[in-house]
Design an enzyme around this catalytic site. Structure first.
Site, short mmCIF file in Angstrom:
data_model
loop_
_atom_site.label_atom_id
_atom_site.label_comp_id
_atom_site.label_asym_id
_atom_site.label_seq_id
_atom_site.Cartn_x
_atom_site.Cartn_y
_atom_site.Cartn_z
N LYS A 264 61.02 41.34 17.93
CA LYS A 264 61.13 42.17 19.11
C LYS A 264 60.27 41.58 20.23
O LYS A 264 60.61 41.65 21.41
CB LYS A 264 60.67 43.59 18.79
CG LYS A 264 60.77 44.56 19.96
CD LYS A 264 60.29 45.95 19.54
CE LYS A 264 60.23 46.89 20.75
NZ LYS A 264 59.50 48.12 20.43
N GLN A 265 59.12 41.04 19.85
CA GLN A 265 58.17 40.60 20.87
C GLN A 265 57.20 39.61 20.23
O GLN A 265 57.24 39.37 19.04
CB GLN A 265 57.41 41.79 21.41
CG GLN A 265 56.49 42.46 20.38
CD GLN A 265 55.99 43.81 20.85
OE1 GLN A 265 56.56 44.83 20.50
NE2 GLN A 265 54.94 43.80 21.64
N GLU B 153 58.08 44.92 15.85
CA GLU B 153 58.50 46.16 15.17
C GLU B 153 59.89 46.07 14.54
O GLU B 153 60.33 47.04 13.94
CB GLU B 153 58.45 47.32 16.17
CG GLU B 153 57.02 47.63 16.60
CD GLU B 153 56.94 48.74 17.62
OE1 GLU B 153 57.58 48.61 18.68
OE2 GLU B 153 56.25 49.73 17.35
N TRP C 194 48.14 50.45 21.27
CA TRP C 194 47.21 49.32 21.34
C TRP C 194 47.21 48.67 22.72
O TRP C 194 46.66 47.58 22.89
CB TRP C 194 47.57 48.27 20.29
CG TRP C 194 48.87 47.54 20.57
CD1 TRP C 194 50.00 48.08 21.10
CD2 TRP C 194 49.14 46.15 20.38
NE1 TRP C 194 50.98 47.12 21.22
CE2 TRP C 194 50.47 45.92 20.78
CE3 TRP C 194 48.39 45.08 19.89
CZ2 TRP C 194 51.07 44.66 20.73
CZ3 TRP C 194 48.99 43.84 19.84
CH2 TRP C 194 50.31 43.63 20.24
N ASP C 195 47.82 49.34 23.71
CA ASP C 195 47.97 48.72 25.03
C ASP C 195 46.63 48.30 25.64
O ASP C 195 46.59 47.44 26.50
CB ASP C 195 48.68 49.69 25.98
CG ASP C 195 50.05 50.07 25.45
OD1 ASP C 195 51.03 49.54 25.96
OD2 ASP C 195 50.12 50.85 24.49
#
Lengths: 719, 719
Positions: free
Chosen positions: B536-537, B415, B276-277
């Site tokens: 994670k983010q 994730e 999905w970048d």
């Protein structure tokens, strides 16, 4: 899509081993579907009805399907259907090419990915393109899919399945053969064979696929259907032509990096080469499916480098597009030509038809006028136009005696004149068609740079190295191209035409009947066509087809030549009397030209063009492939000539001729993004723009009246 | 581009068998050129200077070139240069993949089309794509090309030429190795090997090719260069990132049916998969090189059918794009994951990151906002958006107890949470990020049909079968998606988060130092990350990055939830304290989010993101490939967060934050076709539009001031 039927273990049914009780073959142009219905009695007296329906999907370019309905009329018993995939196909559609290599596929492999599916991949022999197909065949009765006995026969380049089942008297079953095909050029694939197998597994039923196919065609007709309510024959032929044009140039082909093949996708004549037929094909599409035209222009843009190289190697600058080309855009024109009449191979100089580059320039400009696609103009269009203008200016030379620019060594569209008689030098001097096109091109190119945004102009000039001086030369050429005239004011097809011999046309017509290919006749008699005042097709007069009268007047007067209606009339009459119409394109051009001066003659020529493919007027050439230029040209003629469409300063003008057969004419047009419907009523032109929340508008004019028509609005212009 | 040097018959020079006297390795970001200069003493005491320069052309996507300059400093004698083509290359850039198959090429053939050229064609093992290269190597002295002694060594998958000549002390010569490469996917070719050979034969000199290459880069920089006159480090890093982004997504790749690879074109990590970048990559390109974004969107469009099938097979309607995908767009996400810390293969549920489809919807909408590309909206955009909205509405279910729509079984961008602890069911309930995105998507989709022209709306609805009822459902969902909150008003990352255990972050930091990959640490300890309050983010807080405050307020209030600056502040603080930033994307997102509340912290995070690839902050991941999302994200952050760009009702607004390091910031932007330059001076924003004969204009606003700026005009807004 090979499908065969065996009844009761006998040999497969063919038209030769049964007695036909009835037969009907139908092509539905609305959806390019072939439907056949036959009833036959076989040698054992069994009567069977077989209906078949097949199509290549317009909804999904990877799908094709075939459906059989089999009815046992007076018997019961076992039946076997053979469903095959065959990569041993060869090109043999054109008799005179049969001594050439017709096999173009190398076998690779065949597979059986699941019980009801076979698949096969082959590779083109020279271009290394993989072509893969997967086929799923199923049999359906009244209550759903039948459980059939399947057999398999498989080689590297051929595979078939047999499907055995029992049929009762009076019972009907359906066989559905669904096909997926992919090539290694396709996008969004992993590998062609695997993707074909995956796709065929997801294929629904024949009827579902057909519905989607029909819906896709309905959308095309919404954009393309020209309605002629008062002449059924013309209506039929226009739809016949539109259906063929859309099969060859469709939304699917738009992204495939393909050009306009002169003889459609099925025709093997000319071996798929790309000529200049797009000059006739774009105008209809520009106003209806401009994405297709854009795709076709991108095809030319991708081959711009090859055209640059061709010019460079011939000692010129800019881009010289080849007369005939193929995959990578290099010159593919033959240098010898087989005369079927004499059996001799004769030299062929037709690659000197440099006017193909002029046609491409014309096409770009008219595409941009119709669509307002500035993205294309800035991204690719301007670059191609500059390089083509540059080519012409490097080919032309200045003659100080005449104070004119001249072009030597090229041919016009008339292929009967390849050079001067007894000359070793190919081409002619100052072909009028070419020189006038170049005068116009030089004018447009000279103004083009000013149309570009500053930064784009700068970067383009740097990249392709355009100097102010070069632009000045173009401006000069637009004022100083030489155009030859006869003493009586008729425009000369080329310099020196007047010195050629007159042909005894009546004598040749009497002796040979059809003299369309007069070149072959003369050569077989040992005479050079170059020696005579004769044209294969519209050459000089094509100018009257491509430009409106006021445009031509402007071009000629800029050149310092007078241009009067008298010149048009005399020039057309002169060449019409000396043209064999050896290309059916000539009827399209003359129909357009006569629409200015003589509507009766115009309509006669138009009907010849309209009937030419359906009637195979050239005696056999239609079987070698339809004529794309003529089919498209007849569609364009309606808007170009009979309703007098022209775009000036961003306004779409109509100037309709007396309507006659076209009374009540209605057609859709897409102008600068907005879809409009144009109807020609008695004494009025009605223009309606579709409802469009983007709130777009277009300017439309009839005579002196110009209106801005917004989406959702309708306006009737009085004539 | 293997090139080796042998002096006087000795073994080829390598860095290991000579004594380096000087060495300089330079990468010129302006043109992505690698320049090396080394001076060495070999075992026989000969001193030699060797300079090399190499580039892959930005002007011609089929060209690359390498030039050596060799100077014999203190010796004279025979020299041999070995110029090779090698198809035995393998993928071995990522240590942990080395047990996987790294050979992807089958040999096909090598050739010697002419004395100074070798060529080679190979085929990818699984996808059957041909890759061909041709190499021409020449040696030039002061007076032109040298006549060299050529030797040849050729196998199926490797070929080299040796070029022998004599060098005098103090003399310099140049070796030019020019390469042409084609694949069977290229357009406008005949066959890849033949076209590579033809092209290399037409290749000019190294210097000519380099000039064209430099010119193409200059044009890119004209569109893309962000000027930061008061901070050299930031200036350097922004250009470093832009150079890498443009190498991966260039005008050449735009037409190649390629997606945005997470790790660039060189990086082997993630095996080239598409994630999905693009959510981070598009915004920078939308405003500069929108043709690239359009090409990338077409990549997704061509895989729409595969996304439909993926949804269908999972029991949903519409289009569900896969979390990871490759050539034909099918789901390629691994289902096990190697933990390098424990050496164990662990289950991987990450394919439940359905939010990739939301990102694609967001990207289409923002591309259209920036470009005004209605062609894309009508042709492909609307269809994709509808199918994605439809997917979400089929995945959501209505919970009558709550009177809300809910989504179960999906993961957010974080994730570390793949499911609830001890649950067998993958995914989570009501991930806030997903549900808010879906509320927004449903709102846009519900209004989208009204934006389409009548006929297009009708045909799209028929073709993909959209009913009024479905549109009503979308409108309802935009009012009734469920969003979970903690008791104190913080938005819950997902339902039930509050019941998870707090982690002792200090203890882990102390024990492990870098805890970015906390998941691997916990699993190696035998603990499930699912059990803890950790991310994670950026997950929930990504909403604050993707939407402006007023947009979010509108979305939440439409849902009947209150939205206050307090919610933003508390939610960001809560998750920031519980995020390991295991993806460097997280620094980009937090930098953007903090720009709303705390510019100092924002800038700190921004600098981490800016320095992350050049400094390889994750300790080794950069060597496996640059991070496209982060590099693009840092470029976008300038416009998105620091100058507060937003488009509302067709007006491009700026709302700049205090400029600090970015004082004097100037950048080009392309908005709805017109190129503008935006400069942030003290207290003013100056917008200048380029001179454009198409007479275009754009609307720009700062605060309450909105101006229509026409081409050629400039306007300074007071802040």
């Amino acid at each position: 899509l090979v499908l065969k039927l065996r009844i009761g273990g006998d040999e497969p049914i063919t038209l030769k081993n049964v007695e036909l009780l009835s037969y009907r073959h139908e092509v539905d142009f609305r959806n390019a579907t072939v439907i056949r219905r036959l009833r036959f009695r076989d040698r054992r007296g069994r009567e069977t009805t077989l209906s078949s329906k097949r199509f290549v999907s317009m909804a999904d370019m990877h799908q094709a399907a075939l459906k059989w309905t089999i009815t046992a009329e007076n018997w019961s018993g076992p039946v076997e259907v053979i469903s095959a995939l065959d990569a041993r196909v060869i090109n043999q559609g054109v008799a005179r090419y049969r001594e050439l290599e017709g096999r173009h596929l190398h076998p690779v492999e065949s597979r059986t990915p699941c019980p009801d599916t076979i698949s096969l991949i082959a590779q083109t022999r020279q271009s290394r393109i993989y072509v893969a197909e997967a086929v799923r065949t199923r049999v359906y009765g009244d209550t759903g899919e039948l459980d059939v006995r399947r057999g398999l026969y498989r080689m590297e380049d051929y595979a078939h399945q047999t499907l055995g089942f029992d049929l009762q008297q009076g019972q009907s079953i359906h066989v559905e053969k669904l096909v997926s095909f992919y090539t290694s050029h396709d996008q969004a694939i992993n590998e062609p064979l695997a993707n074909a197998e995956k796709a065929v597994g997801r294929f629904g039923t024949f009827d579902e696929a057909f519905d989607r196919h029909q819906h896709a065609w309905d959308e095309l007709w919404d954009d393309c259907d020209i309605l002629v309510p008062n002449d059924d024959r013309v209506q039929f032929l226009l739809r016949f032509h539109a259906s063929h044009v859309l099969q060859t140039c469709s939304p699917h082909t738009a992204d495939l990096d393909v050009g306009v093949p002169a003889r459609g996708l099925n025709g093997e004549a000319y071996r798929g080469h790309i000529f200049w037929d797009e000059l006739y094909v774009y105008p209809f599409l520009n106003f209806r499916l401009p994405k297709i035209t854009r795709g076709l222009l991108m095809y030319r843009y991708r081959r711009l480098d090859e055209a640059r190289t061709l010019a460079h190697e011939a000692g010129y600058r800019g881009a010289m597009y080849p007369w005939q080309s193929g995959s990578d855009g290099k010159e593919e024109t033959q240098i010898v030509h087989l005369n079927p009449r004499s059996g001799l191979w004769e030299p062929d100089l037709s690659q000197n038809q440099r006017h193909v580059s002029a046609a491409i320039f014309y096409n770009i400009w008219h595409y941009i006028q119709a669509t307002g696609d500035t993205d294309f103009l800035l991204g690719q269009g301007a670059e191609m136009m500059m390089e083509i203008a540059r080519f012409w200016s490097s080919l032309a030379h200045f003659n100080p005696q005449r104070d004119r620019y001249e072009i030597h060594g090229v041919m016009g569209p008339d292929e009967f004149h390849e050079k001067y008689p007894d000359s070793d030098e190919p081409g002619l001097h100052n072909n009028a068609y070419t020189n006038v096109m170049v005068a116009w091109i030089s004018d447009v190119a000279g103004k083009l740079l000013d149309m570009l945004p500053e930064r784009r102009r700068r970067s383009l000039c740097e990249r392709i190295d355009i100097s102010d001086q070069e632009v000045e030369t173009w401006k000069l050429m637009s004022h100083k191209m030489y155009v030859p005239f006869h003493a009586d004011g008729v425009i000369s097809q080329f310099e020196g035409w007047e010195n050629l011999e007159e042909l005894d046309w009546d004598a040749y017509r009497q002796e040979y009947g059809n003299i369309q290919r007069l070149d072959r006749i003369l050569r077989a008699e040992g005479k050079e066509p170059d020696r005579y005042k004769l044209s294969k097709q519209a050459d000089t007069v094509l100018l009257f087809y491509l430009f409106r009268q006021d445009e031509l007047k402007q071009i000629f007067e800029r050149l310092g030549y007078s241009y009067t209606p008298e010149i048009l009339r005399k020039t057309v009459a002169y060449y019409d009397a000396r043209t064999s119409h050896g290309s059916t394109l000539s009827f399209v051009a003359y129909a357009g030209i006569f629409s200015e001066t003589d509507l009766t003659t115009s309509w006669e020529r138009y009907m010849v063009a309209l009937e030419s493919d359906v009637g195979d007027v050239q005696g056999g050439t239609t079987a070698e492939g339809i004529h794309m230029g003529v089919m498209s040209g007849t569609l364009d003629l309606v808007q170009r000539s009979y309703v007098g469409e022209v775009i000036r300063d961003g306004v779409l003008y109509f100037n309709p001729k007396a309507m006659g057969h076209l009374r009540g004419l209605t057609f859709p047009m897409r102008f600068r993004g907005l879809l409009i419907k144009v109807t020609f009523e008695d004494g009025r032109v009605r223009v309606s723009a579709e409802v469009d929340s983007l709130n777009r508008s277009v300017k439309v004019g009839v005579g002196d009246q110009v209106r801005e028509i917004r989406s959702g609005e309708s306006y009737a212009f009085d004539l």
